[in-house]
Design a protein around this motif. Structure first.
Motif, PDB file in Angstrom:
ATOM      1  N   VAL A  11       0.844  -1.202   0.000  1.00 19.84           N
ATOM      2  CA  VAL A  11       0.000   0.000   0.000  1.00 19.84           C
ATOM      3  C   VAL A  11       0.880   1.254   0.000  1.00 19.84           C
ATOM      4  CG1 VAL A  11      -1.858  -1.204   1.252  1.00 19.84           C
ATOM      5  CG2 VAL A  11      -0.229   0.176   2.548  1.00 19.84           C
ATOM      6  N   ALA A  12       0.349   2.313  -0.579  1.00 16.95           N
ATOM      7  CA  ALA A  12       1.107   3.559  -0.648  1.00 16.95           C
ATOM      8  C   ALA A  12       0.944   4.369   0.638  1.00 16.95           C
ATOM      9  CB  ALA A  12       0.648   4.378  -1.855  1.00 16.95           C
ATOM     10  N   ASN A  13      -0.209   4.251   1.265  1.00 13.18           N
ATOM     11  CA  ASN A  13      -0.505   5.030   2.466  1.00 13.18           C
ATOM     12  C   ASN A  13      -1.092   4.108   3.534  1.00 13.18           C
ATOM     13  OD1 ASN A  13      -1.891   6.616   4.435  1.00 13.18           O
ATOM     14  ND2 ASN A  13      -1.900   8.347   3.021  1.00 13.18           N
ATOM     15  N   LEU A  14      -0.244   3.733   4.476  1.00 13.02           N
ATOM     16  CA  LEU A  14      -0.645   2.736   5.476  1.00 13.02           C
ATOM     17  C   LEU A  14      -1.801   3.220   6.341  1.00 13.02           C
ATOM     18  CD1 LEU A  14       0.171  -0.134   6.435  1.00 13.02           C
ATOM     19  CD2 LEU A  14       1.511   0.961   8.217  1.00 13.02           C
ATOM     20  N   GLU A  15      -1.781   4.503   6.659  1.00 12.38           N
ATOM     21  CA  GLU A  15      -2.836   5.036   7.521  1.00 12.38           C
ATOM     22  C   GLU A  15      -4.213   4.889   6.855  1.00 12.38           C
ATOM     23  OE1 GLU A  15      -1.553   8.844   9.228  1.00 12.38           O
ATOM     24  OE2 GLU A  15      -3.698   9.213   9.598  1.00 12.38           O
ATOM     25  N   GLN A  16      -4.246   5.275   5.585  1.00  9.44           N
ATOM     26  CA  GLN A  16      -5.511   5.131   4.836  1.00  9.44           C
ATOM     27  C   GLN A  16      -5.913   3.675   4.704  1.00  9.44           C
ATOM     28  OE1 GLN A  16      -5.438   6.914   0.949  1.00  9.44           O
ATOM     29  NE2 GLN A  16      -5.355   8.993   1.775  1.00  9.44           N
ATOM     30  N   ALA A  17      -4.922   2.840   4.386  1.00 15.37           N
ATOM     31  CA  ALA A  17      -5.210   1.419   4.183  1.00 15.37           C
ATOM     32  C   ALA A  17      -5.664   0.763   5.487  1.00 15.37           C
ATOM     33  CB  ALA A  17      -3.982   0.711   3.614  1.00 15.37           C
ATOM     34  N   ASN A  18      -5.091   1.189   6.612  1.00 12.28           N
ATOM     35  CA  ASN A  18      -5.529   0.655   7.910  1.00 12.28           C
ATOM     36  C   ASN A  18      -7.004   0.956   8.146  1.00 12.28           C
ATOM     37  OD1 ASN A  18      -3.199  -0.581   8.787  1.00 12.28           O
ATOM     38  ND2 ASN A  18      -2.435   1.223   9.854  1.00 12.28           N
ATOM     39  N   LYS A  19      -7.408   2.173   7.786  1.00 13.85           N
ATOM     40  CA  LYS A  19      -8.820   2.548   7.958  1.00 13.85           C
ATOM     41  C   LYS A  19      -9.698   1.688   7.064  1.00 13.85           C
ATOM     42  CE  LYS A  19      -8.246   7.338   9.376  1.00 13.85           C
ATOM     43  NZ  LYS A  19      -7.794   8.557   8.712  1.00 13.85           N
ATOM     44  N   LEU A  20      -9.261   1.526   5.827  1.00 11.58           N
ATOM     45  CA  LEU A  20     -10.038   0.741   4.866  1.00 11.58           C
ATOM     46  C   LEU A  20     -10.215  -0.701   5.335  1.00 11.58           C
ATOM     47  CD1 LEU A  20     -11.244   0.763   1.875  1.00 11.58           C
ATOM     48  CD2 LEU A  20      -9.089  -0.324   1.263  1.00 11.58           C
ATOM     49  N   SER A  22      -9.772  -1.879   8.348  1.00 10.79           N
ATOM     50  CA  SER A  22     -10.528  -1.911   9.615  1.00 10.79           C
ATOM     51  C   SER A  22     -12.017  -1.943   9.316  1.00 10.79           C
ATOM     52  CB  SER A  22     -10.222  -0.681  10.475  1.00 10.79           C
ATOM     53  OG  SER A  22      -8.882  -0.696  10.874  1.00 10.79           O
ATOM     54  N   THR A  23     -12.421  -1.208   8.286  1.00  7.18           N
ATOM     55  CA  THR A  23     -13.830  -1.177   7.894  1.00  7.18           C
ATOM     56  C   THR A  23     -14.250  -2.504   7.272  1.00  7.18           C
ATOM     57  OG1 THR A  23     -13.601   1.178   7.470  1.00  7.18           O
ATOM     58  CG2 THR A  23     -15.544   0.108   6.542  1.00  7.18           C
ATOM     59  N   ILE A  24     -13.437  -2.996   6.345  1.00  8.77           N
ATOM     60  CA  ILE A  24     -13.787  -4.249   5.661  1.00  8.77           C
ATOM     61  C   ILE A  24     -13.868  -5.406   6.658  1.00  8.77           C
ATOM     62  CG2 ILE A  24     -12.977  -6.015   4.009  1.00  8.77           C
ATOM     63  CD1 ILE A  24     -11.693  -3.674   2.412  1.00  8.77           C
ATOM     64  N   SER A  37      15.069  -3.660   8.657  1.00  8.84           N
ATOM     65  CA  SER A  37      15.880  -4.460   7.736  1.00  8.84           C
ATOM     66  C   SER A  37      15.188  -4.643   6.382  1.00  8.84           C
ATOM     67  CB  SER A  37      16.189  -5.814   8.361  1.00  8.84           C
ATOM     68  OG  SER A  37      14.986  -6.484   8.678  1.00  8.84           O
ATOM     69  N   GLU A  38      13.854  -4.600   6.373  1.00  9.14           N
ATOM     70  CA  GLU A  38      13.107  -4.773   5.127  1.00  9.14           C
ATOM     71  C   GLU A  38      12.658  -3.431   4.545  1.00  9.14           C
ATOM     72  OE1 GLU A  38      12.207  -7.970   3.585  1.00  9.14           O
ATOM     73  OE2 GLU A  38      13.945  -8.343   4.820  1.00  9.14           O
ATOM     74  N   GLY A  39      12.884  -2.375   5.306  1.00  8.18           N
ATOM     75  CA  GLY A  39      12.478  -1.051   4.834  1.00  8.18           C
ATOM     76  C   GLY A  39      10.973  -0.869   4.755  1.00  8.18           C
ATOM     77  N   VAL A  40      10.251  -1.488   5.695  1.00  9.34           N
ATOM     78  CA  VAL A  40       8.787  -1.415   5.643  1.00  9.34           C
ATOM     79  C   VAL A  40       8.155  -1.109   7.000  1.00  9.34           C
ATOM     80  CG1 VAL A  40       8.490  -2.985   3.683  1.00  9.34           C
ATOM     81  CG2 VAL A  40       8.539  -3.922   5.996  1.00  9.34           C
ATOM     82  N   ILE A  41       6.962  -0.522   6.928  1.00 13.02           N
ATOM     83  CA  ILE A  41       6.082  -0.454   8.084  1.00 13.02           C
ATOM     84  C   ILE A  41       4.946  -1.406   7.758  1.00 13.02           C
ATOM     85  CG2 ILE A  41       4.786   1.048   9.655  1.00 13.02           C
ATOM     86  CD1 ILE A  41       5.991   3.427   8.155  1.00 13.02           C
ATOM     87  N   THR A  42       4.612  -2.264   8.696  1.00 18.83           N
ATOM     88  CA  THR A  42       3.581  -3.263   8.430  1.00 18.83           C
ATOM     89  C   THR A  42       2.458  -3.146   9.456  1.00 18.83           C
ATOM     90  OG1 THR A  42       4.569  -4.925   9.879  1.00 18.83           O
ATOM     91  CG2 THR A  42       5.316  -4.904   7.605  1.00 18.83           C
ATOM     92  N   SER A  43       1.281  -3.533   9.046  1.00 20.82           N
ATOM     93  CA  SER A  43       0.213  -3.703  10.020  1.00 20.82           C
ATOM     94  C   SER A  43      -0.479  -5.022   9.712  1.00 20.82           C
ATOM     95  CB  SER A  43      -0.774  -2.532   9.987  1.00 20.82           C
ATOM     96  OG  SER A  43      -1.418  -2.480   8.753  1.00 20.82           O
ATOM     97  N   PHE A  44      -0.932  -5.670  10.779  1.00 19.32           N
ATOM     98  CA  PHE A  44      -1.540  -6.992  10.634  1.00 19.32           C
ATOM     99  C   PHE A  44      -2.968  -6.996  11.138  1.00 19.32           C
ATOM    100  CE2 PHE A  44       2.884  -8.164  10.333  1.00 19.32           C
ATOM    101  CZ  PHE A  44       2.888  -9.275   9.518  1.00 19.32           C
ATOM    102  N   PHE A  45      -3.818  -7.629  10.352  1.00 17.84           N
ATOM    103  CA  PHE A  45      -5.218  -7.810  10.722  1.00 17.84           C
ATOM    104  C   PHE A  45      -5.509  -9.295  10.794  1.00 17.84           C
ATOM    105  CE2 PHE A  45      -7.065  -3.581  10.094  1.00 17.84           C
ATOM    106  CZ  PHE A  45      -6.058  -2.943   9.387  1.00 17.84           C
ATOM    107  N   LYS A  46      -6.325  -9.675  11.745  1.00 20.01           N
ATOM    108  CA  LYS A  46      -6.760 -11.070  11.850  1.00 20.01           C
ATOM    109  C   LYS A  46      -7.981 -11.283  10.978  1.00 20.01           C
ATOM    110  CE  LYS A  46      -5.050 -13.862  15.290  1.00 20.01           C
ATOM    111  NZ  LYS A  46      -3.901 -13.928  14.406  1.00 20.01           N
ATOM    112  N   CYS A  47      -7.986 -12.394  10.268  1.00 23.61           N
ATOM    113  CA  CYS A  47      -9.190 -12.802   9.566  1.00 23.61           C
ATOM    114  C   CYS A  47      -9.273 -14.305   9.777  1.00 23.61           C
ATOM    115  CB  CYS A  47      -9.104 -12.435   8.088  1.00 23.61           C
ATOM    116  SG  CYS A  47     -10.618 -12.808   7.224  1.00 23.61           S
ATOM    117  N   LYS A  48      -9.835 -14.673  10.917  1.00 21.47           N
ATOM    118  CA  LYS A  48      -9.854 -16.060  11.392  1.00 21.47           C
ATOM    119  C   LYS A  48      -8.424 -16.625  11.423  1.00 21.47           C
ATOM    120  CE  LYS A  48     -13.231 -19.547  11.838  1.00 21.47           C
ATOM    121  NZ  LYS A  48     -14.225 -20.424  11.250  1.00 21.47           N
ATOM    122  N   ASP A  49      -8.136 -17.666  10.646  1.00 19.90           N
ATOM    123  CA  ASP A  49      -6.820 -18.304  10.739  1.00 19.90           C
ATOM    124  C   ASP A  49      -5.752 -17.643   9.885  1.00 19.90           C
ATOM    125  OD1 ASP A  49      -7.668 -20.150  12.505  1.00 19.90           O
ATOM    126  OD2 ASP A  49      -8.055 -21.712  11.023  1.00 19.90           O
TER     127      ASP A  49
END
Ligand code: ZN
Length: 133
Positions: A11-20, A22-24, A37-49
């Motif tokens: 994603v280009a904009n993590l903040e926006q994508a987090n909102k999206l 979170s809604t879905i 080390s990977e040059g990334v900011i990540t966020s994780f969402f649970k979707c069952k397993d």
């Protein structure tokens, strides 16, 4: 392979994508983590397993930023959970798959990870991950 542990989305904009997402998914990310080390900011969402990993590049040199520049936002990789990453790397290498990092490295969420080059997997970047106990 045990299961699809997560699906990585560039994603280009993590903040926006987090909102999206979170809604879905109707839930908030359970972890937001910078992996220098990977040059990334990540966020994780649970979707069952299975989890959804959103990735934004830290800067223009990040592989994620380059991916988005070249191909646009979207599905970036599939991650399969394994019990023994070292033996899986060995097994797949012997079968002719091109392993990007043969020595597993530490990824987000206290996991050992490695990637298989998309040119040997129908242009899908595959991640193997093993939980560090
Ligand atoms: Zn991943």
């Amino acid at each position: 392979m045990k299961k699809i542990e997560h699906i990585g989305i560039a994603v280009a904009n993590l903040e926006q994508a987090n909102k999206l997402y979170s809604t879905i998914l109707n839930s908030k990310p359970y972890r937001i983590e910078t992996v220098e080390s990977e040059g990334v900011i990540t966020s994780f969402f649970k979707c069952k397993d299975t989890n959804i990993e959103l990735l934004q590049g830290i800067d223009e040199k990040s592989a994620i930023s380059k991916f988005i520049k070249k191909r646009g936002e979207g599905v970036h990789h599939l991650a399969f959970e394994v019990d023994d990453i070292v033996s899986e790397i060995k097994r797949l290498k012997e079968l002719g798959f091109e392993i990007i990092n043969e020595k597993p490295k530490k990824g987000a969420g206290n996991k050992l990870i490695c990637f298989i080059h998309p040119k040997s997997t129908n242009h899908v970047l595959i991640e193997l991950c093993q939980k560090i106990k």
